[in-house]
Write an enzyme that holds these catalytic residues in place. Structure first.
Site, PDB file in Angstrom:
ATOM      1  N   SER A 120      14.887 -41.652 -20.659  1.00  0.00           N
ATOM      2  CA  SER A 120      13.944 -41.561 -19.883  1.00  0.00           C
ATOM      3  C   SER A 120      13.776 -41.464 -18.713  1.00  0.00           C
ATOM      4  O   SER A 120      13.383 -42.665 -17.144  1.00  0.00           O
ATOM      5  CB  SER A 120      12.753 -41.512 -20.162  1.00  0.00           C
ATOM      6  OG  SER A 120      11.208 -41.188 -20.047  1.00  0.00           O
ATOM      7  N   GLY A 157      -7.802  -7.262   5.636  1.00  0.00           N
ATOM      8  CA  GLY A 157      -9.019  -7.301   6.515  1.00  0.00           C
ATOM      9  C   GLY A 157      -7.867  -8.396   7.347  1.00  0.00           C
ATOM     10  O   GLY A 157      -8.365  -8.104   9.318  1.00  0.00           O
ATOM     11  N   TYR A 174      13.132 -33.222 -23.405  1.00  0.00           N
ATOM     12  CA  TYR A 174      11.870 -33.100 -23.420  1.00  0.00           C
ATOM     13  C   TYR A 174      11.018 -34.041 -21.599  1.00  0.00           C
ATOM     14  O   TYR A 174      11.814 -34.502 -20.760  1.00  0.00           O
ATOM     15  CB  TYR A 174      11.074 -34.458 -24.056  1.00  0.00           C
ATOM     16  CG  TYR A 174      10.780 -35.641 -24.483  1.00  0.00           C
ATOM     17  CD1 TYR A 174      10.327 -36.520 -23.319  1.00  0.00           C
ATOM     18  CD2 TYR A 174      12.500 -36.385 -24.521  1.00  0.00           C
ATOM     19  CE1 TYR A 174      10.952 -37.900 -23.184  1.00  0.00           C
ATOM     20  CE2 TYR A 174      12.812 -37.645 -24.257  1.00  0.00           C
ATOM     21  CZ  TYR A 174      11.568 -38.339 -23.345  1.00  0.00           C
ATOM     22  OH  TYR A 174      11.389 -39.411 -23.288  1.00  0.00           O
ATOM     23  N   ARG A 176      -3.216   2.977   8.727  1.00  0.00           N
ATOM     24  CA  ARG A 176      -3.456   1.525   8.525  1.00  0.00           C
ATOM     25  C   ARG A 176      -2.644   0.671   8.209  1.00  0.00           C
ATOM     26  O   ARG A 176      -1.286   1.442   7.578  1.00  0.00           O
ATOM     27  CB  ARG A 176      -3.778   1.581   6.681  1.00  0.00           C
ATOM     28  CG  ARG A 176      -5.398   2.295   6.860  1.00  0.00           C
ATOM     29  CD  ARG A 176      -5.746   2.341   5.263  1.00  0.00           C
ATOM     30  NE  ARG A 176      -6.611   3.630   4.907  1.00  0.00           N
ATOM     31  CZ  ARG A 176      -7.605   3.487   4.615  1.00  0.00           C
ATOM     32  NH1 ARG A 176      -8.351   2.349   5.092  1.00  0.00           N
ATOM     33  NH2 ARG A 176      -8.955   5.066   4.839  1.00  0.00           N
ATOM     34  N   ARG A 235      -3.647  -1.358  -7.087  1.00  0.00           N
ATOM     35  CA  ARG A 235      -2.738  -3.010  -6.500  1.00  0.00           C
ATOM     36  C   ARG A 235      -3.122  -3.547  -7.872  1.00  0.00           C
ATOM     37  O   ARG A 235      -4.507  -3.400  -8.537  1.00  0.00           O
ATOM     38  CB  ARG A 235      -2.326  -3.555  -5.549  1.00  0.00           C
ATOM     39  CG  ARG A 235      -3.918  -3.863  -4.917  1.00  0.00           C
ATOM     40  CD  ARG A 235      -4.174  -4.718  -3.767  1.00  0.00           C
ATOM     41  NE  ARG A 235      -6.296  -4.918  -3.180  1.00  0.00           N
ATOM     42  CZ  ARG A 235      -6.223  -5.567  -1.850  1.00  0.00           C
ATOM     43  NH1 ARG A 235      -5.222  -5.133  -1.182  1.00  0.00           N
ATOM     44  NH2 ARG A 235      -7.390  -5.653  -2.002  1.00  0.00           N
ATOM     45  N   ASN A 295       8.466 -41.066 -10.212  1.00  0.00           N
ATOM     46  CA  ASN A 295       7.682 -41.729  -9.443  1.00  0.00           C
ATOM     47  C   ASN A 295       8.897 -42.524  -9.122  1.00  0.00           C
ATOM     48  O   ASN A 295       8.843 -42.974  -7.707  1.00  0.00           O
ATOM     49  CB  ASN A 295       6.207 -42.804 -10.067  1.00  0.00           C
ATOM     50  CG  ASN A 295       5.207 -41.567 -11.166  1.00  0.00           C
ATOM     51  OD1 ASN A 295       5.702 -40.043 -10.869  1.00  0.00           O
ATOM     52  ND2 ASN A 295       4.862 -41.630 -11.914  1.00  0.00           N
ATOM     53  N   ASP A 296       8.851 -43.683  -9.569  1.00  0.00           N
ATOM     54  CA  ASP A 296       9.806 -44.834  -8.541  1.00  0.00           C
ATOM     55  C   ASP A 296      11.640 -44.208  -8.555  1.00  0.00           C
ATOM     56  O   ASP A 296      11.903 -45.037  -7.366  1.00  0.00           O
ATOM     57  CB  ASP A 296      10.328 -46.085 -10.045  1.00  0.00           C
ATOM     58  CG  ASP A 296       9.029 -47.152  -9.849  1.00  0.00           C
ATOM     59  OD1 ASP A 296       8.916 -47.464  -8.717  1.00  0.00           O
ATOM     60  OD2 ASP A 296       8.283 -46.700 -10.470  1.00  0.00           O
ATOM     61  N   MET A 320      -4.966  -7.371   9.664  1.00  0.00           N
ATOM     62  CA  MET A 320      -4.471  -6.247  10.669  1.00  0.00           C
ATOM     63  C   MET A 320      -5.210  -4.623  10.815  1.00  0.00           C
ATOM     64  O   MET A 320      -6.580  -4.618  10.123  1.00  0.00           O
ATOM     65  CB  MET A 320      -2.804  -6.035   9.464  1.00  0.00           C
ATOM     66  CG  MET A 320      -1.853  -7.568  10.204  1.00  0.00           C
ATOM     67  SD  MET A 320      -0.869  -6.783  10.101  1.00  0.00           S
ATOM     68  CE  MET A 320      -0.965  -6.601   7.788  1.00  0.00           C
ATOM     69  N   CYS A 379       9.512 -38.468 -17.407  1.00  0.00           N
ATOM     70  CA  CYS A 379       8.489 -39.178 -17.494  1.00  0.00           C
ATOM     71  C   CYS A 379       7.504 -39.470 -16.272  1.00  0.00           C
ATOM     72  O   CYS A 379       5.539 -40.756 -16.840  1.00  0.00           O
ATOM     73  CB  CYS A 379       8.242 -40.162 -18.887  1.00  0.00           C
ATOM     74  SG  CYS A 379       8.699 -41.773 -17.859  1.00  0.00           S
ATOM     75  N   HIS A 423      -2.111 -45.913  -7.830  1.00  0.00           N
ATOM     76  CA  HIS A 423      -2.649 -46.225  -9.490  1.00  0.00           C
ATOM     77  C   HIS A 423      -4.421 -45.701  -9.789  1.00  0.00           C
ATOM     78  O   HIS A 423      -3.811 -44.555 -10.607  1.00  0.00           O
ATOM     79  CB  HIS A 423      -3.322 -47.877  -9.124  1.00  0.00           C
ATOM     80  CG  HIS A 423      -4.178 -48.411 -10.118  1.00  0.00           C
ATOM     81  ND1 HIS A 423      -5.657 -48.695 -10.230  1.00  0.00           N
ATOM     82  CD2 HIS A 423      -4.049 -49.379 -11.073  1.00  0.00           C
ATOM     83  CE1 HIS A 423      -6.354 -49.177 -11.678  1.00  0.00           C
ATOM     84  NE2 HIS A 423      -4.822 -49.472 -12.194  1.00  0.00           N
ATOM     85  N   GLU A 446      15.016 -45.282 -13.105  1.00  0.00           N
ATOM     86  CA  GLU A 446      13.926 -45.324 -11.806  1.00  0.00           C
ATOM     87  C   GLU A 446      14.392 -45.525 -10.859  1.00  0.00           C
ATOM     88  O   GLU A 446      14.022 -45.207  -9.587  1.00  0.00           O
ATOM     89  CB  GLU A 446      13.097 -46.359 -12.598  1.00  0.00           C
ATOM     90  CG  GLU A 446      12.269 -45.673 -13.606  1.00  0.00           C
ATOM     91  CD  GLU A 446      11.460 -46.719 -14.052  1.00  0.00           C
ATOM     92  OE1 GLU A 446       9.964 -46.919 -13.751  1.00  0.00           O
ATOM     93  OE2 GLU A 446      11.355 -47.713 -14.592  1.00  0.00           O
ATOM     94  N   LYS A 470       1.155  -0.763  -0.099  1.00  0.00           N
ATOM     95  CA  LYS A 470      -0.353   0.131  -0.139  1.00  0.00           C
ATOM     96  C   LYS A 470       0.903   1.091   0.220  1.00  0.00           C
ATOM     97  O   LYS A 470       0.282   2.570  -0.642  1.00  0.00           O
ATOM     98  CB  LYS A 470      -0.764  -0.315   1.778  1.00  0.00           C
ATOM     99  CG  LYS A 470      -1.852   1.364   1.432  1.00  0.00           C
ATOM    100  CD  LYS A 470      -2.939   1.217   2.612  1.00  0.00           C
ATOM    101  CE  LYS A 470      -4.094  -0.199   2.996  1.00  0.00           C
ATOM    102  NZ  LYS A 470      -4.654   0.722   2.260  1.00  0.00           N
TER     103      LYS A 470
HETATM  104  C1  PEP Z   1       7.835 -43.638 -12.836  1.00  0.00           C
HETATM  105  O1  PEP Z   1       8.510 -44.947 -12.348  1.00  0.00           O
HETATM  106  O2  PEP Z   1       8.464 -42.909 -12.944  1.00  0.00           O
HETATM  107  C2  PEP Z   1       7.232 -44.284 -13.768  1.00  0.00           C
HETATM  108  C3  PEP Z   1       6.418 -43.129 -15.276  1.00  0.00           C
HETATM  109  O3  PEP Z   1       6.841 -45.209 -14.110  1.00  0.00           O
HETATM  110  P1  PEP Z   1       5.028 -45.732 -13.831  1.00  0.00           P
HETATM  111  O4  PEP Z   1       5.068 -44.886 -13.171  1.00  0.00           O
HETATM  112  O5  PEP Z   1       4.852 -46.572 -14.162  1.00  0.00           O
HETATM  113  O6  PEP Z   1       6.613 -46.855 -12.569  1.00  0.00           O
HETATM  114 MG    MG Z   2       8.334 -46.610 -13.022  1.00  0.00          MG
END
Ligand code: PEP
Ligand code: MG
Length: 888
Positions: A777, A106, A864, A97, A353, A781-782, A108, A844, A469, A758, A27
């Site tokens: 790749s 709101g 990518y 203020r 603002r 996740n793993d 303070m 991925c 899953h 992985e 402000k």
């Molecule tokens: C991963 O592990 O990141 C992956 C893409 O394979 P998934 O999720 O199928 O295990």
């Molecule tokens: Mg995996």
């Protein structure tokens, strides 16, 4: 220059400017900026956030020099306004203020009309010729000050006022006369004295310091602390204090107060939007006692309102206001949210603002402003939150709709849906076939629920995290999903679930919001997505600037087409085990898994191979000329083993093997830690006929498509590789089968072989893997699961407490742990390049659709990212932002 605690501003001149938000708060910095622009701002000064920080660090002591600086600024203010602080004939009144760096609406405290006392109130009465007005200001001041600074409950004031109203037989404040206000004020002061044991402060300077300290103090009130926690605002920022000469919107019918946005903050439409109240103080607009009127005639007519707009009732001031906000929008090059007051026909700007806006408005405003030449297309790209696109692509809850939340889980897949509760996949299919919208509610899902997930409008699970899953499959299908809603106890056998003490039964309607994780009672109004031209424009600009390629994780033709429509440049991950989700196929896969010898497996594989070949051919056709990365089978066994007697019966029938034997085999195969078990390439190496059959299906499909004039670009990817020996074995197998198929068919197709990274070991020895792998790749996740040693399926229960306690900043399955998992990715990428300088690398895991993780992928030079179809636009925008951000 020595340190200043106080920065003054008046029209045409200011010590500070808009870049000084850290020191002056949002402000204060903008008041200074508006003053420099010579816009009509009531003069005043800002006490810095550093003064507040000092106050907290030093046992509530004011910093040395502050008092003198405030005295000087006050004297200057007196001379600018030609009024005196505490002057009986011509009193200067001020507002005090808060104003932090980040807006905390709101949260303070604020005090208005400060400087009034028993003597100056008469001066104000004489000066304005309106005794009633002066007393009304005084009683408001006593109430506000006593409440905010002295801690007297405002109920005590309301009680007194109510007694007077009863005595006078009036119901509204406006019917109270000057004489009676005088009595109210006197009773107020008596009450304050009896509560506090001293008089209401009469010295304006005492009042001022009381108010300044109260604003400092309000930084640490519970509301503010809570708000900061919610919005990640650091505790040590402190607030600035703005002291500004009062202007009055309540001085008759040519006075007014209001708020406005330079464009519509909910639709983004480029028209002035806002409301005002004649003869009122700012607080009245917020308090909602009177209904505000429209600013413009057009808005009034659209609302079908009778009471005149500001454009009609105060045309000259409106014209000045309109040109002022136009200047502000052009100056700040963004939509402004302003507060203003008109005092007897004279306009004053009290705040400006950058306006908060909906996702939809943000997109439209960014594109419009770039087209108007106000900002560049790069700036437009930076102004759209990639995460918000995800929401725009799905139906969302109407923000205005009421909702009763019955439980909360993880926001696993965005979008919202309402439907009847069902507890089994079969019920989902049955009811949806009968035309009902259903929500599938499960403890967790497994491949045998797929048909139900497909039939359902949305999915809720009580267990499982963001890469469970349910979460992964729902995202792929574009179904909203809330996972890990641990507060729900699900009793599928009884057809009910219990959450927060309430029971919900099969067939009752619930709504879920997969963007927030909320599960809501009944149906809630929705807003349908619309792919506006603005969306396409932003995407086109994104493609101009991004360096990362965006691919998709898809295995069905429908998903592949959706992703292509959203601009995916190929498939970065086709999880082949996800291609077996329909009933007929899953039985064949189970038969294959449960077979106890090679002959049995080959029999089952013979059923699967032609289906696979058709699937791959279809994907190659859809992605013509673009890479399709096919990952060989990686079924976590627990997801594919039969769960029920019925499942076993079906497999027994299909395979001709007795149910008893199958039961025994299921037992033999069941694992304690399936996520670390007989998965990925371990399956393909121990039972080579499985991968060989898949490879045949892929190469035959590629040959078929190429022969028909298409351009298949297959990339064969091996999952869960840990050692270079595994990779040598798998690559040899791949080349051998390719050669066989090419000889058989007399056609060759170009292809690549690569691996997922992985496992930490794979990352650390990536140079060795790159001897046979042409691409990497990162399966994050793993890789996250194995780096942390926490299960992607079971971590839902303790991740939230970990985040609440600040041990984890974010769920590492959602946003890449750049420090740990990211280090492994960097190592792998460097090592991979030492062996094979042109190795292509991407990501991925689910992180491929997360903007912060995408920025990381850009920064370390990956080629990518691959993400679920609906995240493709998010990834394109995030990739452009990463490129623009790093070019700065
Ligand atoms: C991963 O592990 O990141 C992956 C893409 O394979 P998934 O999720 O199928 O295990
Ligand atoms: Mg995996």
């Amino acid at each position: 220059m020595s340190k200043h605690w106080v920065y003054a501003f008046r029209a045409g001149q200011a010590d500070g400017d808009a870049t000084m938000k850290e020191l002056l708060g949002g402000k204060g910095a903008n008041l200074a900026e508006m003053s420099s622009l010579n816009l009509p701002v009531p003069p005043g000064f800002t006490i810095t956030t550093e003064a507040c920080v000092h106050y907290y660090k030093n046992n509530s002591e004011l910093p040395e020099g502050l008092v003198a600086e405030v005295e000087r600024a006050l004297a200057e203010l007196e001379s600018t306004t030609a009024k005196g602080f505490g002057n009986v004939d011509n009193p200067l009144l001020v507002s005090v203020r808060s104003g932090a760096r980040a807006s905390m609406p709101g949260m303070m405290d604020t005090v208005l009309n400060l400087g009034l006392n028993d003597a100056t109130v008469d001066g104000l009465a004489k000066l304005t010729g309106d005794e009633r007005f002066a007393l009304d200001c005084y009683r408001r001041f006593i109430t506000m000050y006593s409440n905010v600074v002295l801690g007297v409950s405002h109920h005590s004031f309301e009680d007194i006022l109510d007694d007077h109203k009863d005595r006078l037989g009036v119901s509204v404040d406006t019917d109270i006369t000057a004489k009676d206000w005088r009595r109210v004020v006197s009773d107020y002061k008596d009450m304050v004295k009896s509560e506090l044991g001293h008089d209401f402060p009469q010295d304006p300077k005492d009042q001022l310091w009381g108010a300044v300290k109260a604003v400092f103090g309000s930084w640490m009130n519970d509301r503010a602390k809570f708000y900061r926690k919610m919005h990640d605002i650091p505790e040590d920022w402190g607030t600035a204090v703005n002291v500004q000469s009062m202007v009055f919107g309540n001085m008759g019918e040519t006075s007014a107060t209001g708020v406005a946005f330079t464009r519509n903050p909910s639709t983004g439409e480029g028209v002035l939007y806002g409301e005002f109240l004649l003869n009122a103080q700012g607080e009245d607009v917020v308090a909602g006692i009177r209904t505000p009127q429209a600013l413009t005639r057009r808005a009034r007519e659209e609302m079908g309102e009778k009471s005149p707009s500001m454009e009609e009732s105060l045309p000259d001031v409106f014209a000045q206001f309109k040109s002022t906000v136009d200047i502000l929008e052009r100056h700040y090059r963004d939509v402004q949210d302003v507060e203003f007051t008109v005092e007897q026909g004279k306009l004053f700007m009290l705040q400006t603002r950058n306006a908060k806006r909906t996702s939809k408005a943000a997109l439209k405003i960014a594109v419009d402003m770039a087209k108007e030449g106000l900002i560049t297309s790069q700036e437009a790209l930076m102004r759209v939150d990639p995460g918000s696109l995800d929401q725009l692509l799905h139906p969302m809850l109407d923000p205005k709709a009421e909702k009763v939340i019955i439980a909360k889980g993880l926001p696993a897949s965005p979008g919202a849906a309402s439907g009847k509760i069902v507890f089994t996949a079969d019920d989902a299919v049955r009811l949806s076939a009968a035309g009902e919208d259903v929500i599938l509610v499960r403890d967790e899902t497994s491949p045998e629920d797929i048909h139900g997930m497909h039939a359902a409008k949305a999915i809720v699970t009580a267990r499982g995290g963001m890469t469970s899953h349910a979460a992964v499959v729902a995202r792929g299908m574009g179904r909203p999903c809330v996972s890990g809603a641990g507060e729900m106890q699900i009793y599928s056998d009884r057809g009910e679930f219990v959450a927060r003490g309430q029971t919900f039964r099969h067939g009752e309607v619930i709504t879920l919001d997969g963007s927030t994780g909320e599960i809501i009672k009944g149906a809630v109004r929705m807003i349908e997505p619309d792919f506006s031209e603005d969306f396409h424009q932003i995407m086109a600009w994104a493609d101009e600037f991004k360096r990362l390629e965006v691919r998709t994780n898809a295995e069905t033709p429908a998903d592949a087409r959706t992703a292509l429509g959203f601009g995916a440049k190929g498939i970065g991950l086709c999880r082949t085990e996800h291609m077996f989700f329909d009933d007929e196929r899953i039985a064949a896969v189970r038969e294959m898994i449960l077979a106890d010898d090679e002959a049995g497996r080959r029999k089952a594989l013979a059923k699967i191979q032609p289906m696979q070949q058709n699937d791959f051919a279809e994907l190659f056709r859809i992605m013509d000329g673009l890479p399709v990365t096919v990952r060989l089978l990686d079924p976590p066994l627990h997801e594919f083993l039969p769960h029920t007697e019925e499942d076993v019966r079906i497999v027994a029938e299909a395979s001709g093997v007795g149910a008893e034997k199958l039961y025994k085999r299921t037992k033999e195969l069941s694992e304690t830690n399936p996520m670390l078990g007989w998965r990925g390439c371990r399956l393909g190496i121990t039972f080579p006929e499985i991968y060989e059959s898949q490879l045949r299906a892929i190469f035959h499909a590629a040959v078929e498509v190429q022969k028909a004039g298409g351009t298949p670009v297959p990339e064969i990817m091996h999952p869960l590789v840990a050692t270079s020996q595994e990779m040598v074995n798998l690559t040899d197998m791949t080349h051998r089968i390719a050669a066989e198929v090419f000889t058989e068919t007399g056609t060759k197709v170009a292809y690549k072989t690569g691996t997922m990274i992985e496992l930490p070991r794979a990352a650390l020895l990536a140079d060795k893997l790159a001897q046979s792998a042409e691409f990497f790749s990162f399966g994050t996740n793993d890789l996250t699961q194995t780096t942390y040693g926490i299960s992607r399926d079971d971590s839902g229960r303790f991740l939230n407490p970990y985040i609440e306690k600040g041990i984890f900043d974010k769920d590492p399955f959602v946003s890449l742990d750049q420090e740990g998992v990211g280090a492994l990715i960097s190592i792998a990428s460097q090592k991979g390049k030492t062996t094979r300088p042109d190795i292509k690398m991407g990501i991925c895991g689910e992180h491929g659709g997360d903007p912060a993780s995408i920025a990381f992928c850009h920064a370390i030079g990956l080629a990518y990212v691959s993400c679920s179809p609906y995240r493709v636009p998010v990834a394109r925008l995030a990739a452009a932002q990463a490129a623009i951000g790093s070019a700065k």
